[in-house]
Design a protein around this motif. Structure first.
Motif, PDB file in Angstrom:
ATOM      1  N   VAL A  77       2.556  -1.090 -98.461  1.00  0.00           N
ATOM      2  CA  VAL A  77       1.852  -0.224 -99.908  1.00  0.00           C
ATOM      3  C   VAL A  77       3.518   0.759-100.319  1.00  0.00           C
ATOM      4  O   VAL A  77       3.701   1.090-101.196  1.00  0.00           O
ATOM      5  N   LYS A  78       3.138   1.866 -98.872  1.00  0.00           N
ATOM      6  CA  LYS A  78       4.196   2.948 -99.542  1.00  0.00           C
ATOM      7  C   LYS A  78       5.771   2.574 -99.864  1.00  0.00           C
ATOM      8  O   LYS A  78       6.685   3.383-100.509  1.00  0.00           O
ATOM      9  N   ARG A  79       5.572   1.254 -99.525  1.00  0.00           N
ATOM     10  CA  ARG A  79       7.654   0.766-100.013  1.00  0.00           C
ATOM     11  C   ARG A  79       7.165   0.754-101.338  1.00  0.00           C
ATOM     12  O   ARG A  79       8.294   0.698-102.074  1.00  0.00           O
ATOM     13  N   ARG A  80       5.840   0.017-102.196  1.00  0.00           N
ATOM     14  CA  ARG A  80       6.663  -0.317-103.463  1.00  0.00           C
ATOM     15  C   ARG A  80       5.698   1.076-103.766  1.00  0.00           C
ATOM     16  O   ARG A  80       5.863   0.579-105.299  1.00  0.00           O
ATOM     17  N   VAL A  81       5.128   1.755-103.923  1.00  0.00           N
ATOM     18  CA  VAL A  81       4.521   2.977-105.286  1.00  0.00           C
ATOM     19  C   VAL A  81       5.651   3.817-104.416  1.00  0.00           C
ATOM     20  O   VAL A  81       5.764   4.515-103.329  1.00  0.00           O
ATOM     21  N   GLY A  82       5.775   4.474-105.582  1.00  0.00           N
ATOM     22  CA  GLY A  82       6.424   6.002-105.613  1.00  0.00           C
ATOM     23  C   GLY A  82       5.446   6.653-105.767  1.00  0.00           C
ATOM     24  O   GLY A  82       4.151   6.655-106.422  1.00  0.00           O
ATOM     25  N   TYR A  83       5.229   8.213-104.641  1.00  0.00           N
ATOM     26  CA  TYR A  83       4.436   9.376-105.177  1.00  0.00           C
ATOM     27  C   TYR A  83       5.223  10.948-105.609  1.00  0.00           C
ATOM     28  O   TYR A  83       5.962  10.629-104.508  1.00  0.00           O
ATOM     29  N   LEU A  84       4.950  11.115-106.522  1.00  0.00           N
ATOM     30  CA  LEU A  84       4.928  12.010-106.921  1.00  0.00           C
ATOM     31  C   LEU A  84       4.352  13.443-106.740  1.00  0.00           C
ATOM     32  O   LEU A  84       2.949  13.552-107.680  1.00  0.00           O
ATOM     33  N   PRO A  85       4.064  14.235-105.617  1.00  0.00           N
ATOM     34  CA  PRO A  85       2.759  14.833-105.294  1.00  0.00           C
ATOM     35  C   PRO A  85       3.097  16.189-106.386  1.00  0.00           C
ATOM     36  O   PRO A  85       3.376  16.818-107.285  1.00  0.00           O
ATOM     37  N   ASP A  86       1.550  17.363-106.620  1.00  0.00           N
ATOM     38  CA  ASP A  86       0.669  18.467-107.685  1.00  0.00           C
ATOM     39  C   ASP A  86       2.296  19.227-107.306  1.00  0.00           C
ATOM     40  O   ASP A  86       3.032  19.426-108.368  1.00  0.00           O
ATOM     41  N   THR A  87       2.664  19.211-106.401  1.00  0.00           N
ATOM     42  CA  THR A  87       3.914  20.158-105.777  1.00  0.00           C
ATOM     43  C   THR A  87       4.969  19.828-105.072  1.00  0.00           C
ATOM     44  O   THR A  87       4.231  19.723-104.349  1.00  0.00           O
ATOM     45  N   VAL A  88       5.740  19.290-106.291  1.00  0.00           N
ATOM     46  CA  VAL A  88       6.632  18.863-104.935  1.00  0.00           C
ATOM     47  C   VAL A  88       7.746  19.413-104.799  1.00  0.00           C
ATOM     48  O   VAL A  88       7.991  20.699-105.214  1.00  0.00           O
ATOM     49  N   GLY A  89       8.205  19.317-103.471  1.00  0.00           N
ATOM     50  CA  GLY A  89       8.709  20.410-102.499  1.00  0.00           C
ATOM     51  C   GLY A  89       9.915  19.438-102.164  1.00  0.00           C
ATOM     52  O   GLY A  89       9.773  18.422-101.754  1.00  0.00           O
ATOM     53  N   PHE A 114       8.857  26.201 -83.637  1.00  0.00           N
ATOM     54  CA  PHE A 114       7.911  26.412 -84.301  1.00  0.00           C
ATOM     55  C   PHE A 114       7.215  25.925 -85.825  1.00  0.00           C
ATOM     56  O   PHE A 114       5.625  26.372 -85.950  1.00  0.00           O
ATOM     57  N   ASP A 115       7.946  25.665 -85.933  1.00  0.00           N
ATOM     58  CA  ASP A 115       8.103  25.474 -88.019  1.00  0.00           C
ATOM     59  C   ASP A 115       8.324  24.179 -88.070  1.00  0.00           C
ATOM     60  O   ASP A 115       8.403  24.299 -89.172  1.00  0.00           O
ATOM     61  N   ALA A 116       8.291  23.731 -87.370  1.00  0.00           N
ATOM     62  CA  ALA A 116       8.753  21.857 -87.267  1.00  0.00           C
ATOM     63  C   ALA A 116       7.517  21.641 -88.013  1.00  0.00           C
ATOM     64  O   ALA A 116       7.687  20.783 -89.230  1.00  0.00           O
ATOM     65  N   VAL A 117       5.807  21.657 -88.352  1.00  0.00           N
ATOM     66  CA  VAL A 117       5.890  21.011 -88.845  1.00  0.00           C
ATOM     67  C   VAL A 117       4.723  21.947 -89.851  1.00  0.00           C
ATOM     68  O   VAL A 117       4.821  21.153 -91.351  1.00  0.00           O
ATOM     69  N   ASN A 118       4.358  22.860 -89.675  1.00  0.00           N
ATOM     70  CA  ASN A 118       3.444  23.458 -91.383  1.00  0.00           C
ATOM     71  C   ASN A 118       5.181  24.144 -91.576  1.00  0.00           C
ATOM     72  O   ASN A 118       4.985  24.760 -93.498  1.00  0.00           O
ATOM     73  N   THR A 147       7.052  19.571 -98.370  1.00  0.00           N
ATOM     74  CA  THR A 147       7.591  18.273 -98.714  1.00  0.00           C
ATOM     75  C   THR A 147       7.055  17.058 -97.951  1.00  0.00           C
ATOM     76  O   THR A 147       7.078  15.894 -97.761  1.00  0.00           O
ATOM     77  N   LEU A 148       5.745  17.494 -96.907  1.00  0.00           N
ATOM     78  CA  LEU A 148       4.704  16.831 -96.078  1.00  0.00           C
ATOM     79  C   LEU A 148       4.485  15.774 -96.412  1.00  0.00           C
ATOM     80  O   LEU A 148       4.860  14.591 -95.998  1.00  0.00           O
ATOM     81  N   GLY A 149       3.654  15.357 -98.051  1.00  0.00           N
ATOM     82  CA  GLY A 149       3.746  15.487 -98.370  1.00  0.00           C
ATOM     83  C   GLY A 149       4.543  13.703 -99.007  1.00  0.00           C
ATOM     84  O   GLY A 149       4.316  13.036 -99.470  1.00  0.00           O
ATOM     85  N   ARG A 150       5.014  14.048 -99.973  1.00  0.00           N
ATOM     86  CA  ARG A 150       6.851  13.539-100.191  1.00  0.00           C
ATOM     87  C   ARG A 150       7.516  12.758 -99.116  1.00  0.00           C
ATOM     88  O   ARG A 150       7.779  11.008 -99.528  1.00  0.00           O
ATOM     89  N   VAL A 182      -4.005  15.715 -83.551  1.00  0.00           N
ATOM     90  CA  VAL A 182      -4.262  16.643 -83.905  1.00  0.00           C
ATOM     91  C   VAL A 182      -3.498  15.947 -85.600  1.00  0.00           C
ATOM     92  O   VAL A 182      -4.294  16.055 -86.853  1.00  0.00           O
ATOM     93  N   PHE A 183      -1.905  16.186 -85.269  1.00  0.00           N
ATOM     94  CA  PHE A 183      -1.232  15.859 -86.990  1.00  0.00           C
ATOM     95  C   PHE A 183      -1.813  13.917 -86.734  1.00  0.00           C
ATOM     96  O   PHE A 183      -1.684  14.132 -88.965  1.00  0.00           O
ATOM     97  N   GLN A 184      -2.320  13.374 -86.258  1.00  0.00           N
ATOM     98  CA  GLN A 184      -2.611  12.457 -86.994  1.00  0.00           C
ATOM     99  C   GLN A 184      -4.252  12.263 -88.269  1.00  0.00           C
ATOM    100  O   GLN A 184      -4.233  12.139 -89.172  1.00  0.00           O
ATOM    101  N   ARG A 185      -4.920  13.708 -87.474  1.00  0.00           N
ATOM    102  CA  ARG A 185      -6.146  13.480 -88.621  1.00  0.00           C
ATOM    103  C   ARG A 185      -5.489  14.549 -89.190  1.00  0.00           C
ATOM    104  O   ARG A 185      -6.726  15.202 -90.704  1.00  0.00           O
ATOM    105  N   MET A 186      -4.810  15.113 -89.394  1.00  0.00           N
ATOM    106  CA  MET A 186      -4.342  16.210 -90.220  1.00  0.00           C
ATOM    107  C   MET A 186      -4.294  15.423 -91.770  1.00  0.00           C
ATOM    108  O   MET A 186      -4.174  14.709 -92.233  1.00  0.00           O
ATOM    109  N   GLU A 187      -5.163  16.590 -93.549  1.00  0.00           N
ATOM    110  CA  GLU A 187      -5.244  16.801 -93.857  1.00  0.00           C
ATOM    111  C   GLU A 187      -3.640  17.122 -95.069  1.00  0.00           C
ATOM    112  O   GLU A 187      -3.250  18.153 -94.648  1.00  0.00           O
ATOM    113  N   ILE A 188      -3.373  16.331 -95.869  1.00  0.00           N
ATOM    114  CA  ILE A 188      -2.100  16.596 -95.854  1.00  0.00           C
ATOM    115  C   ILE A 188      -1.617  17.419 -97.190  1.00  0.00           C
ATOM    116  O   ILE A 188      -0.807  17.725 -97.627  1.00  0.00           O
TER     117      ILE A 188
END
Lengths: 311, 318
Positions: free
Chosen positions: A75-87, B93-97, B104-107, B310-316
């Motif tokens: 799914v992620k290979r074919r879907v592009g996602y722009l989060p609300d606050t992109v970083g 110490f700041d690898a994930v947070n 950038t995590l969601g992206r 913990v990371f697997q269950r984390m809400e991003i």
């Protein structure tokens, strides 16, 4: 062909809080669909479930015919996602950020560099391409975000609040870019609370409220359902007894007085009949215009109605 | 539920290379390198001043470079035991947070990779950075040693000091995993850094005292029998070995001082026939520290697994 997005009874609970409840959503391929609603109405949670980034509590999701929970990579290979606050990685340049995304998608070779160059050009970022992202403005980051999303040549693009924090000019430009995606045959799902912007670029919208999608349809359809009449005619005219005469025209649902004239809600485009009626009553007609109902009005009217019902 | 598709490691190489490059080019790295190199040079120089007088009397002169202290400076080993955990925590110490804070995590997670690849890639990159720094320091020390003493290290000395390096890396790996774990648990990098340093201080400074207090409670000496005294000593040692720093100190001791033949209480009966003061062969020293090695690796695995869960269950979402 299968719909781009199809959910059935999709539900997400966080403890006792229901973030999304029993969502049945179908987005056809090639469609621009807007999900609208106040903050906390479940828009982002819905998007995260579509991407497999959050697991649904109940219900099924199909994105491009696949289940994002079981086949997340496909799914992620074919879907592009722009989060609300992109970083982005601030210390890297825009180009390097895009390279990382390309590598994560398993794209390599000279074709990738050419693609990155092309996208940077389309987004108007060529001049800034090799500057660190920390020097970018909000609008530039957003455009880099769109380049980042388009890099993997997705079939579906999901944009969460794409115009958040942009000034009106930048927002307008960005929306034009989004609209151009439809012409390339992409399916677009976007969430927003800026309604007049969404209205300009979407084919259909869904209204969210407290985790439920309460209304779906094109803007004129929704207007008809919520505002009653689908057409609104603004009449600037003076004269005795006009209000009654206008109200008597067949097809007029409501007449409201306004400074300098009247606002009619009608079932059809009744402009010729309105003109005739004004003239027949001996009134003086200055202007007559058909007004497209705006999504803002639909939205406001709908949520007011809901509030009244609740009270 | 069916098995998920695709490899958990797709994208691992990409994440690893990017994180490794980030670590090496960051300002943080410059500072830590400077700190390590300065301490290495200072302690080695001091050690050389001391052992210059005994050149030719000691078979393992080169190893003394690592372990000899000259007031007011501690030995290189003591310094490394102190700095390596700090370095590891600084790298993780700041690898994930940090990704979370930069949004950038969601992206990154919306790209076709699993969370596994991101976490493991970051851990491996930290470990590789640590290995690189340690190897550079080792070369520095060896080079300085050759330069100042005019002697080349023997094969066994090279092997022992490289094993010491491996033990140091394993020890650093534990604190890297701890830092990674806290970077997943806490949203703020400051909090996770403090938490990791807090745990490190607890185990390094206080755990020994606590073990000393707990041992008499668990295995009291009522009548003063030798068995009771021995049991209490063993209890205390077992408790102390929960701390990675104890395991590391024991491993260092046995690897760099070949005459060490046991890590723990030894009964007079066991000493019979032993020639005290003669060095153990390398293979025997390795055998002696094998449990310590295994313990350090197990601790890394434990903390990495916790971070992973913990990371697997984390809400991003922000």
């Amino acid at each position: 062909m299968m719909a781009a997005i199809e959910t059935k009874g999709l539900t997400k609970r966080y403890g006792r809080l229901v973030a999304v409840e029993d969502l049945d959503l179908v987005v056809e391929r090639g469609e621009v669909f807007g999900i609208l609603g106040p903050n906390g109405s479940g828009k982002t949670t819905t998007i995260l479930m579509l991407l497999g980034l959050t697991e649904p509590s109940a219900g099924t999701v199909r994105v491009l015919g696949r289940d994002p929970v079981r086949e997340p990579l496909k799914v992620k290979r074919r879907v592009g996602y722009l989060p609300d606050t992109v970083g982005f990685y601030d210390e890297l340049s825009g180009r390097e950020n895009l390279r990382y995304t390309a590598a994560l998608n398993g794209m390599r070779g000279p074709a990738v560099e050419a693609r990155i160059e092309e996208l940077l050009g389309q987004m108007g970022l060529l001049d800034a391409a090799d500057r660190p992202v920390r020097t970018y403005s909000r609008g530039m980051k957003q455009r880099l975000g769109l380049a980042d999303v388009l890099l993997k040549e997705p079939e579906l693009v999901i944009l969460d609040e794409p115009t958040l924090g942009l000034d009106p000019q930048a927002a307008h430009e960005f929306l034009t870019l989004i609209r151009s995606l439809k012409e390339r045959g992409l399916t677009v799902l976007l969430s927003s609370h800026l309604l007049h912007q969404v209205q300009a670029i979407t084919d259909r919208v869904g209204l969210f409220r407290k985790g439920r999608m309460e209304l779906v349809g094109s803007v004129p359809e929704l207007a008809k359902r919520v505002l009653g009449g689908a057409y609104r005619i603004r009449v600037r005219a003076e004269g005795e007894g006009l209000e009654a005469a206008l109200g008597a025209i067949p097809g007029v649902i409501r007449v409201r007085r306004e400074p300098g004239g009247y606002l009619l809600e009608t079932e059809r485009d009744l402009r010729p009949d309105v003109a005739r009626a004004v003239v027949r009553e001996g009134g003086r007609l200055f202007a007559l215009e058909l007004e497209e109902p705006s999504l803002d009005e639909v939205y406001r009217a709908y949520f007011e109605e809901v509030k009244r019902d609740a009270a | 539920m069916t098995r998920r598709e695709g490899s958990a490691f797709s994208g691992l190489g990409v994440v690893f290379l990017k994180e490794f490059a980030d670590q090496l080019s960051g300002t943080r790295m410059r500072l830590l390198e400077a700190l390590i190199v300065l301490t290495a040079m200072a302690t080695i120089y001091a050690a050389i001043q001391t052992i210059k007088n005994v050149v030719g009397e000691d078979v393992f002169l080169f190893l003394r470079l690592f372990t000899t202290a000259k007031e007011p400076l501690p030995s290189f080993v003591a310094f490394a035991g102190f700095l390596v955990p700090l370095l590891a925590i600084a790298l993780g110490f700041d690898a994930v947070n940090g990704e979370f804070q930069r949004r950038t995590l969601g992206r990154v997670l919306s790209q076709p990779i699993y969370r596994d690849a991101l976490l493991f890639g970051k851990y491996l990159a930290g470990l590789a950075t640590l290995a690189l720094v340690l190897l550079a320091v080792w070369l520095l020390v060896t080079g300085l040693g050759i330069l100042f003493t005019g002697l080349a290290p023997s094969g066994e000395e090279v092997a022992r000091s490289l094993l010491y390096l491996a033990a140091t890396l394993a020890y650093g790996g534990v604190w890297l995993a701890v830092a990674l774990f806290f970077s997943v648990v806490f949203k703020s990098p400051t909090t996770s850094a403090l938490a990791a340093i807090g745990v490190w201080l607890f185990f390094t400074v206080f755990w020994g005292m606590i073990a000393g207090l707990l041992a008499p409670v668990i295995s009291p000496v009522h009548y003063g029998f030798p068995e009771e005294v021995l049991r209490q000593a063993q209890t205390e040692l077992a408790l102390a070995r929960i701390a990675p720093s104890t395991l590391y100190a024991e491993a260092t001791l046995a690897l760099l001082q070949p005459e060490v033949r046991a890590l723990g209480p030894v009964l007079p009966a066991q000493l019979e026939g032993m020639v005290l003061g003669t060095p153990l062969p390398l293979s025997q020293s390795v055998l002696l520290v094998w449990p310590q090695f295994a313990g350090l690796i197990a601790a890394s695995v434990l903390f990495f697994t916790l971070a992973y869960v913990v990371f697997q269950r984390m809400e991003i979402r922000a």
